[in-house]
Write a protein that holds these residues in place. Sequence first.
Motif, PDB file in Angstrom:
ATOM      1  N   GLU A   1       0.823  -1.200   0.000  1.00  0.00           N
ATOM      2  CA  GLU A   1       0.000   0.000   0.000  1.00  0.00           C
ATOM      3  C   GLU A   1       0.863   1.259   0.000  1.00  0.00           C
ATOM      4  OE1 GLU A   1      -3.162   2.528  -0.112  1.00  0.00           O
ATOM      5  OE2 GLU A   1      -3.096   0.371  -0.502  1.00  0.00           O
TER       6      GLU A   1
ATOM      7  N   ARG B   1       2.429   1.640  -3.468  1.00  0.00           N
ATOM      8  CA  ARG B   1       1.460   2.122  -4.473  1.00  0.00           C
ATOM      9  C   ARG B   1       1.203   3.612  -4.303  1.00  0.00           C
ATOM     10  NH1 ARG B   1      -0.754  -2.966  -3.459  1.00  0.00           N
ATOM     11  NH2 ARG B   1      -2.104  -2.157  -1.801  1.00  0.00           N
ATOM     12  N   ARG B   2       1.063   4.048  -3.046  1.00  0.00           N
ATOM     13  CA  ARG B   2       0.810   5.469  -2.810  1.00  0.00           C
ATOM     14  C   ARG B   2       2.013   6.318  -3.246  1.00  0.00           C
ATOM     15  NH1 ARG B   2      -2.554   8.233   0.938  1.00  0.00           N
ATOM     16  NH2 ARG B   2      -3.758   6.293   0.973  1.00  0.00           N
TER      17      ARG B   2
ATOM     18  N   GLU C   1       4.293   5.506  -5.583  1.00  0.00           N
ATOM     19  CA  GLU C   1       4.394   5.510  -7.043  1.00  0.00           C
ATOM     20  C   GLU C   1       3.351   6.421  -7.666  1.00  0.00           C
ATOM     21  OE1 GLU C   1       4.280   1.346  -7.886  1.00  0.00           O
ATOM     22  OE2 GLU C   1       6.459   1.102  -7.612  1.00  0.00           O
ATOM     23  N   ASP C   2       2.161   6.497  -7.067  1.00  0.00           N
ATOM     24  CA  ASP C   2       1.157   7.456  -7.544  1.00  0.00           C
ATOM     25  C   ASP C   2       1.673   8.886  -7.377  1.00  0.00           C
ATOM     26  OD1 ASP C   2      -0.591   5.427  -8.167  1.00  0.00           O
ATOM     27  OD2 ASP C   2      -1.804   5.640  -6.346  1.00  0.00           O
TER      28      ASP C   2
END
Length: 279
Positions: free
Chosen positions: A13, A16-17, A19-20
């Motif tokens: 998680e 992913r945050r 990389e966003d």
Amino acid sequence: MTTIYKSAAGEGEIRRRYEDALHTWPVPAEHVRVPTREGETFVLVSGPEDAPPLVLLHGSGANAVTWQGDIASWSRYFRTYAVDLVGEPGLSAQSRPALETGAVAQWLDDVLDGLGLTAASFAGTSLGGWAALDYAVRRPDRVARLALLCPGGIGRQTMGWLFKVLVLRLFGRRGRRRSVAVVAGLEAPEHGPALDFLELTFSHFKPRTERLPVFSDEQLGGLAMPLLVIVGARDAMFDSAETARRVRRNVPKATVEVLPDTGHAILGQTGTVLAFLRG
């Protein structure tokens, strides 16, 4: 190697945050992976290739997007290298070099060598400020200018906030979010997105727990490069008054600023730091 995350799902998680967030980096950037003795190190590179180099070192529990609000300004004049510290929730290796030895400086040697840099200016915050200062002490010929925001290793590392945080975390997500706000000093409504990210991070990430080694008066007095230190008077993690006092006493030519209504997280200093770095 012991993982720095509480679970694989939590690691995923956070990744992913992050990389966003990298997709919203406000200027063109190269994603560079540098091999080092501590493992692969991720560096976000922006700015003109022929501009002076500036290495950016974030704090604990953070990563390169720490500098997202500064980079559009700084990368106009510098080739910026926003480094993900190893052992922190970025894209670098999870290894944690011992702070009390020269291991962090050796890792930075590898990073600079891998980037083709013989020397650079450095900006660092909190743990990253400690790492930048440690490097300046050990490798003064490789540090042109040094800008430190709420750096560790100078003023006393305080622990009074810890009890309050432990109590607040008994109250679930709201308590965790409030504890992050207390430590960082980010309590204004506009800091909501930053607090959300920090709450997520520290729900899944295991930060370093050891005290940062303190630099001696002799080590501080040996700093010959231009030095800027900015601290918040309400810093919950470090004695900012002592930080300012020790720098002023031992490095007379240093520029020291104490921000009266600011905590540990120091924001809005883009122009001040840029003016210093440009000399």
